[in-house]
Design a protein around this motif. Structure first.
Motif, short mmCIF file in Angstrom:
data_model
loop_
_atom_site.label_atom_id
_atom_site.label_comp_id
_atom_site.label_asym_id
_atom_site.label_seq_id
_atom_site.Cartn_x
_atom_site.Cartn_y
_atom_site.Cartn_z
N ILE A 97 -24.69 -3.36 61.84
CA ILE A 97 -23.82 -2.66 61.26
C ILE A 97 -22.89 -2.29 62.72
CG2 ILE A 97 -22.83 -0.37 60.52
CD1 ILE A 97 -25.07 -0.61 58.24
N LEU A 98 -23.46 -1.73 63.65
CA LEU A 98 -22.84 -1.36 65.09
C LEU A 98 -22.09 -2.59 65.50
CD1 LEU A 98 -25.80 0.73 66.35
CD2 LEU A 98 -23.61 1.71 65.58
N ALA A 99 -22.92 -3.54 65.58
CA ALA A 99 -22.44 -4.98 66.19
C ALA A 99 -21.10 -5.17 65.39
CB ALA A 99 -23.05 -6.06 66.06
N LEU A 100 -20.95 -5.20 63.96
CA LEU A 100 -20.12 -5.38 63.11
C LEU A 100 -18.86 -4.63 63.36
CD1 LEU A 100 -21.95 -6.43 59.82
CD2 LEU A 100 -20.15 -7.84 60.77
N TYR A 101 -19.10 -3.22 63.48
CA TYR A 101 -18.16 -2.12 63.63
C TYR A 101 -17.52 -2.40 64.80
CZ TYR A 101 -15.98 2.09 64.69
OH TYR A 101 -15.08 3.20 65.09
N LEU A 102 -18.34 -2.78 65.98
CA LEU A 102 -17.49 -2.90 67.23
C LEU A 102 -16.64 -4.03 67.35
CD1 LEU A 102 -20.16 -1.31 69.73
CD2 LEU A 102 -18.01 -0.51 69.42
N ASN A 103 -17.17 -5.20 66.42
CA ASN A 103 -16.41 -6.28 66.57
C ASN A 103 -14.98 -6.41 65.61
OD1 ASN A 103 -17.75 -8.49 68.13
ND2 ASN A 103 -19.41 -8.24 66.85
N THR A 104 -14.98 -5.48 64.82
CA THR A 104 -13.68 -5.34 63.88
C THR A 104 -12.85 -4.35 64.30
OG1 THR A 104 -15.11 -4.03 62.31
CG2 THR A 104 -15.15 -6.27 61.99
N VAL A 105 -13.16 -3.30 65.18
CA VAL A 105 -12.32 -1.97 65.07
C VAL A 105 -11.41 -2.26 65.96
CG1 VAL A 105 -13.58 -1.28 67.22
CG2 VAL A 105 -12.51 0.39 65.53
N SER A 106 -10.09 -1.67 65.68
CA SER A 106 -9.07 -1.72 66.69
C SER A 106 -9.10 -0.93 67.82
CB SER A 106 -7.50 -1.53 65.87
OG SER A 106 -6.44 -1.38 66.75
N PHE A 107 -8.15 -1.44 69.01
CA PHE A 107 -8.19 -0.45 70.20
C PHE A 107 -6.68 -0.37 70.58
CE2 PHE A 107 -12.64 -1.84 70.62
CZ PHE A 107 -13.15 -0.77 71.19
#
Length: 237
Positions: free
Chosen positions: A187-197
């Protein structure tokens, strides 16, 4: 009841404790109102669950998450020549993300991440009480990392005055399903791969390259704090 208290109520509220017509009517309408509120809330929840406000993804769809990644063109000697993308994103595995970044993310966004099942009830009740009832906007959004991932994967819809409760309930339903399918690390990896910066930069792989010219595994504590701070401004609700 002491004689002093009894004397006070007899003086200022002589009908206290008696079944007056007014008191009976009040209890009657209060019970009806409470019952309608409970029935309405349950009905509203199930209307979202059953898809009346748009489909809620099932386990099969969530188990096969697809996102857009940039196509990278390299020279024969391994030099990156360019990228072609709909969204500037490069998928990164959990093992290739700096532990400092993971710690900073959890400490800032979801301190009880490893304890809850997708929804942090303590934070949720705090937000309902402070933000909604008391109007304190500094109380934060109360969304867990799993709920934020749900929002990243399925952007919020517009439902007029019901937009906030509908979207929040949808994110709760999706977050709980995600927690049953994926491990906390996934879940952490999925989140960090999808979040916008921001600046058309999506995911930690593109962000670390864009802002620090580093790969995610090379990020130190100070750089992790900057990146998580950038995420905080996007996750207020």
């Amino acid at each position: 009841m002491s004689s002093l208290k009894k004397g006070f109520f007899q003086k200022f509220a002589p009908d206290f404790g008696k079944n007056t017509p007014f008191f009976d009517k009040f209890l009657h309408f209060f019970a009806i109102g409470l019952g309608l509120l409970i029935i309405g809330t349950i009905g509203f929840y199930f209307s979202i669950l059953l898809g009346l406000f748009g489909k809620v993804p099932d386990r099969a769809e969530l188990a096969n998450i697809q996102d857009y990644n940039a196509s990278e063109i390299y020279s024969a000697d391994g030099v990156l020549l360019g990228k072609y993308y709909i969204k500037n994103r490069t998928r990164v595995a959990y093992e290739d993300i700096s532990p400092e970044l993971i710690k900073a993310l959890v400490a800032t966004e979801d301190v009880r991440f490893y304890e809850h099942d997708g929804v942090d009830n303590r934070s949720l009740f705090r937000v309902i009480f402070k933000s909604i009832l008391l109007g304190d906007q500094s109380a934060g959004g109360g969304s867990t990392i799993s709920q934020q991932l749900a929002k990243n994967l399925y952007p919020r819809g517009s439902y007029s005055v019901l937009s906030m409760p509908v979207n929040k309930i949808k994110e709760i339903l999706i977050a709980k399903k995600l927690e049953k399918i994926y491990s906390k690390e996934e879940i952490l990896a999925l989140y960090l791969n999808t979040v916008s910066f921001g600046e058309n930069v999506f995911g930690i792989g593109a962000a670390t390259q864009r802002f620090f010219s580093l790969t995610p595994d090379k990020i130190k504590l100070e750089e992790a704090a900057v990146l998580v701070g950038m995420l905080k401004s996007h996750n207020l609700l």
